[in-house]
Design an enzyme around this catalytic site. Structure first.
Site, PDB file in Angstrom:
ATOM      1  N   TYR A  92      61.998  49.585  63.260  1.00  0.00           N
ATOM      2  CA  TYR A  92      62.575  48.753  64.311  1.00  0.00           C
ATOM      3  C   TYR A  92      63.842  49.446  64.876  1.00  0.00           C
ATOM      4  CZ  TYR A  92      63.520  44.240  66.635  1.00  0.00           C
ATOM      5  OH  TYR A  92      63.713  43.254  67.718  1.00  0.00           O
ATOM      6  N   SER A 186      59.115  49.779  57.262  1.00  0.00           N
ATOM      7  CA  SER A 186      59.500  48.480  57.997  1.00  0.00           C
ATOM      8  C   SER A 186      58.719  48.193  59.340  1.00  0.00           C
ATOM      9  CB  SER A 186      61.028  48.796  58.332  1.00  0.00           C
ATOM     10  OG  SER A 186      61.843  47.464  58.903  1.00  0.00           O
ATOM     11  N   GLN A 187      59.168  48.250  60.437  1.00  0.00           N
ATOM     12  CA  GLN A 187      58.367  47.814  61.691  1.00  0.00           C
ATOM     13  C   GLN A 187      57.255  49.018  61.747  1.00  0.00           C
ATOM     14  OE1 GLN A 187      59.361  47.675  66.180  1.00  0.00           O
ATOM     15  NE2 GLN A 187      59.412  49.630  65.778  1.00  0.00           N
ATOM     16  N   ASP A 272      65.087  42.353  49.183  1.00  0.00           N
ATOM     17  CA  ASP A 272      64.923  42.914  50.442  1.00  0.00           C
ATOM     18  C   ASP A 272      65.203  41.492  51.624  1.00  0.00           C
ATOM     19  OD1 ASP A 272      64.363  43.897  53.146  1.00  0.00           O
ATOM     20  OD2 ASP A 272      62.602  45.141  52.434  1.00  0.00           O
ATOM     21  N   HIS A 302      66.572  46.439  51.699  1.00  0.00           N
ATOM     22  CA  HIS A 302      65.498  47.040  52.681  1.00  0.00           C
ATOM     23  C   HIS A 302      65.360  48.290  52.550  1.00  0.00           C
ATOM     24  CE1 HIS A 302      62.525  46.490  55.738  1.00  0.00           C
ATOM     25  NE2 HIS A 302      63.132  46.978  56.703  1.00  0.00           N
TER      26      HIS A 302
END
Length: 323
Positions: A92, A186-187, A272, A302
């Protein structure tokens, strides 16, 4: 940060209710068909870099709406026959970055295609792909852009770009189109899950601490951005909850996971707060393919396993691409 979500035993059996609307598959079939009405027009321009071990190409191809999307293709130097490929999606806020940031998979003997993320690229790594589509009122960030209508939602464009990235990688003569894996963190992990649910013939998918999963739970469980953008939008747009979550249901990783059959390697971190572990396990436990595993990092946030997860992927992905 101590553990805040379900216990590991509960995570391993957690299966949230699927939220896919009745027209979910039709929505995506039409979206991708419309994108493919545009010529892919994938162009690969050699990049002059002082490396002797890799060849790097600046990529441009047509994504959603025919909009130009950038990327990198990195090949082992002197490649003269098609190689299996790893297609990677970015976290992200980040963009494709600079080409020297992406040498790992070429060093392992694979073609490596990195997709830029439209409208992003000013948070952590630079990007080069604009998003020419406007938005109704939204919370700063990307999570609520177009949230009033799934046809206008930001991630409709991104997921379509991501499928077309696989098309673009496969179009290169030095890529073996029959042996492609997708990955991202992540994203990028959430995009990986979406692509695995939309492209049926992938050899492998490796989502790392994936975002964009189990939206309703995430938005009510963590105060950390980016999921917090949804809550802040709904704080201002009182009464819009069901409309917003209906839009998000077309983009939820749990719904794509239920359609994904490629072998998969996930990762989750139990501390996370950005992508709570239950949202990751929700997608993992719904994964339709039977060959699946998940690495769990008990005391990590994360960052997940970081280089340890990279090492796990370097052990796992080649076994699926070299067959």
């Amino acid at each position: 940060m101590p553990h805040f979500d379900l216990s590991l035993d509960a995570l391993r059996t957690y299966q949230p209710e699927l939220t896919a609307p009745d027209d979910f598959d039709t929505f995506w079939e039409k979206t991708l068909a419309e994108a493919r009405e545009h010529d892919l027009d994938a162009r690969f321009e050699p990049v002059d870099v002082p490396y002797t071990a890799v060849d790097i190409f600046d990529v441009t191809y047509a994504g959603f709406g025919g909009h130009p999307v950038k990327g990198w293709l990195v090949l082992p130097a002197g490649t003269n026959e098609p190689l299996p490929a790893v297609v990677q999606y970015i976290g992200y806020g980040g963009g494709r970055g600079l080409p020297h940031s992406h040498l790992q998979w070429a060093a392992a003997g694979f073609a490596h295609f990195v997709m830029d993320t439209r409208g992003q690229g000013s948070g952590g790594s630079v990007g080069d792909t604009p998003d020419p589509v406007g938005s109704t009122p939204s919370q700063p960030g990307f999570m609520t852009r177009g949230i009033q209508d799934p046809h206008e939602y930001y991630y409709r464009r991104v997921y379509t770009d991501a499928v077309r990235a696989v098309d673009a990688a496969r179009s290169h003569p030095l890529v073996d189109a029959s042996r492609v894996a997708v990955t991202g963190g992540s994203q990028g992990g959430g995009i990986t899950i979406a692509v695995a649910g939309l492209v049926p013939d992938l050899k492998a998918a490796a989502p790392d601490v994936p975002f964009l999963c189990d939206f309703r739970r995430a938005a009510t469980l963590t105060e950390r951005h980016p999921y917090r953008e949804i809550a802040l939008y709904l704080k201002a747009h009182i009464g819009e909850d069901e409309r917003a979550f209906r839009t998000l249901s077309y983009f939820d990783g749990i719904n794509f996971a239920a359609r994904a059959t490629a072998p998969t390697l996930f990762s989750a971190a139990l501390e996370d707060l950005t992508c709570p572990p239950s949202t990751v396990f929700g997608a993992y436990n719904h994964w339709a393919g039977t060959e699946k595993s998940i690495e769990v990092y008990a005391f990590n946030d994360h960052e997940g396993g970081g280089p340890f997860q990279q090492a796990a992927q370097l052990r796992w992905i080649p076994g699926h691409l070299r067959v």
